[in-house]
Design an enzyme around this catalytic site. Sequence first.
Site, PDB file in Angstrom:
ATOM      1  N   HIS A  82       0.908  -1.270   0.020  1.00  0.00           N
ATOM      2  CA  HIS A  82      -0.194   0.084  -0.014  1.00  0.00           C
ATOM      3  C   HIS A  82       0.959   1.107   0.072  1.00  0.00           C
ATOM      4  O   HIS A  82       0.372   2.308  -0.158  1.00  0.00           O
ATOM      5  CB  HIS A  82      -1.118  -0.027   1.247  1.00  0.00           C
ATOM      6  CG  HIS A  82      -0.459   0.231   2.513  1.00  0.00           C
ATOM      7  ND1 HIS A  82      -0.101  -0.553   3.422  1.00  0.00           N
ATOM      8  CD2 HIS A  82      -0.266   1.636   2.957  1.00  0.00           C
ATOM      9  CE1 HIS A  82       0.321   0.297   4.450  1.00  0.00           C
ATOM     10  NE2 HIS A  82       0.192   1.504   4.397  1.00  0.00           N
ATOM     11  N   ASP A 129       0.060  -7.492   2.185  1.00  0.00           N
ATOM     12  CA  ASP A 129       0.582  -6.045   1.949  1.00  0.00           C
ATOM     13  C   ASP A 129       2.153  -6.120   1.958  1.00  0.00           C
ATOM     14  O   ASP A 129       2.497  -5.678   2.804  1.00  0.00           O
ATOM     15  CB  ASP A 129      -0.014  -5.276   3.089  1.00  0.00           C
ATOM     16  CG  ASP A 129       0.271  -3.963   2.962  1.00  0.00           C
ATOM     17  OD1 ASP A 129       0.462  -3.312   2.018  1.00  0.00           O
ATOM     18  OD2 ASP A 129      -0.163  -2.911   3.715  1.00  0.00           O
ATOM     19  N   GLN A 215       0.606   5.652  11.484  1.00  0.00           N
ATOM     20  CA  GLN A 215       0.571   5.756  10.109  1.00  0.00           C
ATOM     21  C   GLN A 215       2.144   6.610   9.921  1.00  0.00           C
ATOM     22  O   GLN A 215       2.583   7.393  10.559  1.00  0.00           O
ATOM     23  CB  GLN A 215      -0.398   7.113  10.073  1.00  0.00           C
ATOM     24  CG  GLN A 215      -1.679   6.533   9.420  1.00  0.00           C
ATOM     25  CD  GLN A 215      -2.380   5.710  10.466  1.00  0.00           C
ATOM     26  OE1 GLN A 215      -2.338   5.715  11.578  1.00  0.00           O
ATOM     27  NE2 GLN A 215      -2.776   4.549   9.726  1.00  0.00           N
ATOM     28  N   GLY A 216       2.590   6.108   8.782  1.00  0.00           N
ATOM     29  CA  GLY A 216       3.917   6.554   8.431  1.00  0.00           C
ATOM     30  C   GLY A 216       4.725   5.635   8.829  1.00  0.00           C
ATOM     31  O   GLY A 216       6.173   5.679   8.386  1.00  0.00           O
ATOM     32  N   ASP A 217       4.733   4.772   9.597  1.00  0.00           N
ATOM     33  CA  ASP A 217       5.545   3.601   9.911  1.00  0.00           C
ATOM     34  C   ASP A 217       5.445   2.430   8.874  1.00  0.00           C
ATOM     35  O   ASP A 217       6.260   1.558   8.873  1.00  0.00           O
ATOM     36  CB  ASP A 217       5.519   3.017  11.460  1.00  0.00           C
ATOM     37  CG  ASP A 217       5.733   4.112  12.505  1.00  0.00           C
ATOM     38  OD1 ASP A 217       6.797   4.653  12.297  1.00  0.00           O
ATOM     39  OD2 ASP A 217       5.132   4.287  13.441  1.00  0.00           O
ATOM     40  N   SER A 218       4.206   2.173   7.889  1.00  0.00           N
ATOM     41  CA  SER A 218       3.918   1.366   6.968  1.00  0.00           C
ATOM     42  C   SER A 218       5.246   0.954   6.442  1.00  0.00           C
ATOM     43  O   SER A 218       5.983   1.989   5.974  1.00  0.00           O
ATOM     44  CB  SER A 218       2.869   1.935   6.380  1.00  0.00           C
ATOM     45  OG  SER A 218       1.706   1.508   6.792  1.00  0.00           O
TER      46      SER A 218
HETATM   47  N1  ARG Z   1      -1.097   2.047   7.435  1.00  0.00           N
HETATM   48  C1  ARG Z   1      -0.345   2.801   8.168  1.00  0.00           C
HETATM   49  C2  ARG Z   1       0.629   3.411   7.480  1.00  0.00           C
HETATM   50  O1  ARG Z   1       0.231   3.463   6.118  1.00  0.00           O
HETATM   51  C3  ARG Z   1       0.182   1.825   9.283  1.00  0.00           C
HETATM   52  C4  ARG Z   1      -0.648   1.648  10.400  1.00  0.00           C
HETATM   53  C5  ARG Z   1       0.009   0.848  11.496  1.00  0.00           C
HETATM   54  N2  ARG Z   1      -1.068   0.707  12.369  1.00  0.00           N
HETATM   55  C6  ARG Z   1      -1.057   0.206  13.604  1.00  0.00           C
HETATM   56  N3  ARG Z   1      -1.965   0.540  14.600  1.00  0.00           N
HETATM   57  N4  ARG Z   1       0.065  -0.602  13.901  1.00  0.00           N
HETATM   58  O2  ARG Z   1       1.423   3.898   7.781  1.00  0.00           O
END
Ligand code: ARG
Length: 269
Positions: A82, A129, A215-218
């Site tokens: 993603h 993912d 968010q941003g760690d993905s």
């Molecule tokens: N989808 C998020 C991203 O794009 C990462 C989310 C991780 N969330 C969590 N609760 N661990 O950075």
Amino acid sequence: MGFSGLKSHSTRTQFKMFIQWAFLISSATLISAGSISISERIVGGQPANISEVPWQVSLLKRGKHDCGAVIFSDDIVLTAAHCVLSNNLKKYSVRVGSSIANQGGQVVQIASIKRHDKYLKIFGSSFNDIAVIRLKTKLQLGDSVRPIPLADSAPAGGTPALVSGWGAIKHKGVNSKTLLKTTVNIVDRNVCGKSYKFMTQDMICAAAPGKDSCQGDSGGPLVVDGKLVGIVSNGKGCARPFYPGIYANVAVLKPWIEDNIKSLMYESK
Ligand code: ARG
């Protein structure tokens, strides 16, 4: 029961109502305080030097930190599917060897990207993912730029794991300028399946009170015993009780990763 009995009954009723009201107010305060400052605080992070997690990559989109990624070899990095949904390769580049977002280290362009063929985001879940990326030029490896081996099996529930990144310090918060790390515990998949309806073998969960990726760690690394066990993928909010972080399950996806790295290597740059 006489007059006095009736009187004490109504006093008691009033007292009971007061207690209920006081309880309601205090629990509402507790819940709102919890969601702001306790459960979603910094996602439990501490500053990390890149040399502690030299496999950590910052994936840039139009030159700015957008996602995490992980060094597999001097010219291959892994990330979440993603994070690389655009087919315009020029949009993306990677930064390695720096602890600070958007500065320092080496910045390298991307030659090709392969997203998992069965990547699917639906009903709030992200399936398969994962993506492999081939770099245009080789990384100069060193103490702060190092590949990490893939795990062969998923660790059991309760195993501590290290996650790192420049992502948000709370749900809907701003990204961190400095690299942060935190320790979360692998959550048994049957337990995690109670929190998320759509939990498949390609996912692995990890959580700890007040600690999570966000968010941003993905696309970034989840590591146990010096091996990559997960790639930051998804989750409901960040560090919410009952909602662990969801990671791409590297041990299960390993055959796909290895096959697709091979096919990227045969493509010309
Ligand atoms: N989808 C998020 C991203 O794009 C990462 C989310 C991780 N969330 C969590 N609760 N661990 O950075």
